[in-house]
Design an enzyme around this catalytic site. Structure first.
Site, PDB file in Angstrom:
ATOM      1  N   GLU A  76       0.903  -1.099   0.036  1.00  0.00           N
ATOM      2  CA  GLU A  76       0.057   0.064  -0.045  1.00  0.00           C
ATOM      3  C   GLU A  76       1.021   1.259   0.147  1.00  0.00           C
ATOM      4  O   GLU A  76       0.576   2.240  -0.715  1.00  0.00           O
ATOM      5  CB  GLU A  76      -0.952   0.059   1.273  1.00  0.00           C
ATOM      6  CG  GLU A  76      -1.917   1.255   1.438  1.00  0.00           C
ATOM      7  CD  GLU A  76      -1.914   1.838   2.697  1.00  0.00           C
ATOM      8  OE1 GLU A  76      -1.729   2.794   3.155  1.00  0.00           O
ATOM      9  OE2 GLU A  76      -2.294   0.759   3.601  1.00  0.00           O
ATOM     10  N   HIS A  77       2.005   1.499   0.723  1.00  0.00           N
ATOM     11  CA  HIS A  77       2.784   2.366   0.844  1.00  0.00           C
ATOM     12  C   HIS A  77       3.552   2.645  -0.445  1.00  0.00           C
ATOM     13  O   HIS A  77       3.713   3.818  -1.165  1.00  0.00           O
ATOM     14  CB  HIS A  77       3.958   2.243   1.951  1.00  0.00           C
ATOM     15  CG  HIS A  77       3.597   2.603   3.224  1.00  0.00           C
ATOM     16  ND1 HIS A  77       3.929   3.528   3.891  1.00  0.00           N
ATOM     17  CD2 HIS A  77       2.283   2.125   3.948  1.00  0.00           C
ATOM     18  CE1 HIS A  77       3.370   3.619   5.238  1.00  0.00           C
ATOM     19  NE2 HIS A  77       2.513   2.928   5.123  1.00  0.00           N
ATOM     20  N   GLU A 153       6.591   3.132  11.764  1.00  0.00           N
ATOM     21  CA  GLU A 153       5.013   3.090  12.236  1.00  0.00           C
ATOM     22  C   GLU A 153       4.460   2.167  13.008  1.00  0.00           C
ATOM     23  O   GLU A 153       3.927   2.254  14.069  1.00  0.00           O
ATOM     24  CB  GLU A 153       4.188   2.750  10.829  1.00  0.00           C
ATOM     25  CG  GLU A 153       2.895   2.933  10.979  1.00  0.00           C
ATOM     26  CD  GLU A 153       2.286   2.670   9.674  1.00  0.00           C
ATOM     27  OE1 GLU A 153       0.648   2.664   9.727  1.00  0.00           O
ATOM     28  OE2 GLU A 153       2.803   2.886   8.743  1.00  0.00           O
TER      29      GLU A 153
END
Length: 459
Positions: A76-77, A153
């Protein structure tokens, strides 16, 4: 729904979005299918000249394997790091230049990308999404930078936060064989060993039009949206998407307990009971009854748990209940709380269970049931207050194997739940056999290391 339960549900989707509060009315969505297998769902809503455009891929952390956890989220990143025609970061820059906003989120069940835009700009963002569905670039240096962001994160959102640590360990304990055992962000060791080729393999395996659903809601014409989808996505070839093998969780045969020791202000306890998910809207009446039971316990300010344990008896600072029944995999019914001074987590655990047992023995009155169902149904309808909320509701249903055409039927089934059905599920599913309990034992806050959020965090 209180903070702790919200934390649990947030842990099931790394995301960021918000919607506006505007009165919604029921609208029927229209469905189309491209020749390459991509489904297009459009709900027209003329209240404002805006559009929510979403692309949902049926590929989440539950599709990962041991050793490569966190891949869905890492990919996704990478979806923002350039294509054959877009430089790294240019996707977001273009959407911003159009006056829109965009982001993405990964869950256990799916990965989704969205833009909210003025209606005349819909084709522009649709073109951008089509480009990265098929032409994503995998630069080794870009991946090295981005995986460091993902690792930070994980540290910032889980390893440095006591409540997320509790829920991560709760899931890892409640689910032994099913991939819900793994956190969406992945285990740190897997992130450290992940390669750019791993990300490309994931993209090649799952990112295909026949494994995607486009959802568009807002001030649009459904037939025109379909034409635009044909123009921009119709030529993308379908792929042989892998068939996910059944991953059944073995029957739990006794209570499981786990303890987390971490710097925190207060102790905390959460109980997870394995209960049925919603698989068939027409037949799964127990799931609807469990939804109502959660609302009776914690569906409004003066619901049973808060009224009894916080306001009257003052044995807890906060309590909650939660049940999210729409998922590809198994689900749990949660009870949680932070004990007040003079109350232990062991005592609060018993008190939380006692409130469910009271319903199992005494049932609920028709008056209370009517009031709670009105609150619950209103909450379901309020989810449609925003254009974005409507798109979310449609997408989650579709990704979980439930048709978006059943959304209104869910509300009808909730309205039809009886007091006897609520009492029956309270009697059936809240014993020790399928229960997992996670407890937070607070350590001094002086042991906590403060860390800023990672740079480049999208969510």
């Amino acid at each position: 729904m209180k903070f702790r339960i919200a934390s649990m549900l947030a842990a099931w989707a790394l995301c960021c979005f918000q919607g506006s509060a505007v009165a919604a009315e029921t609208r029927t969505a229209q469905e189309f299918m491209l020749n390459n297998g991509m489904k297009i769902i459009v709900r027209e809503d003329r209240r404002a000249p805006t559009v929510a455009h979403m692309i949902w891929y049926k590929a989440g952390s539950m599709d990962e394997q041991n050793g490569t956890t966190g891949l869905a989220h890492a990919l996704e990143h990478m979806m923002f790091k350039g294509t054959k025609t877009l430089k790294p970061g240019e996707f977001s820059q273009r959407v911003a230049a159009l006056g829109g906003r965009e982001n993405a989120f990964t869950s256990k069940d799916y990965t989704a990308y969205f833009q909210q835009i003025e209606k005349s700009k819909l084709e522009s963002v649709m073109s951008l999404e089509a480009e990265r569905m098929v032409n994503l670039k995998f630069d080794k240096d870009e991946f090295a930078r981005e995986i460091r962001v993902v690792m930070e994160e994980r540290r910032w959102r889980t390893e440095d936060q006591p409540i997320p640590q509790v829920y991560e360990l709760l899931n890892a304990t409640a689910f032994i064989a099913h991939p819900y055992h793994h956190p969406i962000v992945g285990w740190m060791a897997d992130l450290q060993s992940m390669t750019v080729q791993d990300a490309k393999n994931w993209y090649d395996r799952w990112y295909a039009p026949n494994n995607a659903v486009m959802v568009v809601t807002g001030d649009v014409d459904a037939k025109q949206v379909f034409k635009l989808a044909q123009k921009h996505f119709g030529k993308i070839p379908r792929k042989a998407v892998p068939t996910t093998r059944p991953q059944e969780e073995p029957e739990q045969r006794g209570m499981r307990r786990v303890v987390v020791k971490a710097p925190a202000e207060n102790p905390y306890v959460v109980l997870a009971f394995k209960v049925p998910a919603l698989r068939d809207v027409e037949k799964d009446d127990e799931s609807h009854a469990l939804d109502v039971l959660a609302a009776i316990l914690d569906g409004y300010d003066n619901a049973r748990l808060n009224a009894k344990l916080v306001r009257t008896d003052k044995v807890a600072n906060s309590v909650g209940a939660g049940y999210s029944n729409v998922a590809r995999g198994p689900v749990t019914f949660l009870l949680d709380g932070t004990p007040a001074n003079g109350t232990t987590t062991e005592q609060l655990e018993k008190l939380l269970r006692a409130e469910v047992e009271r319903i199992a023995k005494e049932g609920v009155s028709e008056q209370e049931l009517k009031r709670v169902k009105a609150q619950l149904v209103a909450g379901q309808i309020y989810k449609r207050d925003s254009i974005f909320g409507q798109a979310m509701e449609i997408g989650v249903m579709e990704m979980s194997g439930l048709s978006h055409t059943k959304i209104d039927r869910v509300i009808e089934k909730l309205r039809a739940v009886t007091a006897e059905q609520v009492q029956a599920v309270a009697q059936k599913y809240f014993g020790d056999e399928a229960l997992t309990v996670a407890t937070l034992v607070p350590l001094p806050l002086s042991e906590k290391k403060a860390a800023p959020p990672p740079k480049g965090l999208r969510h």
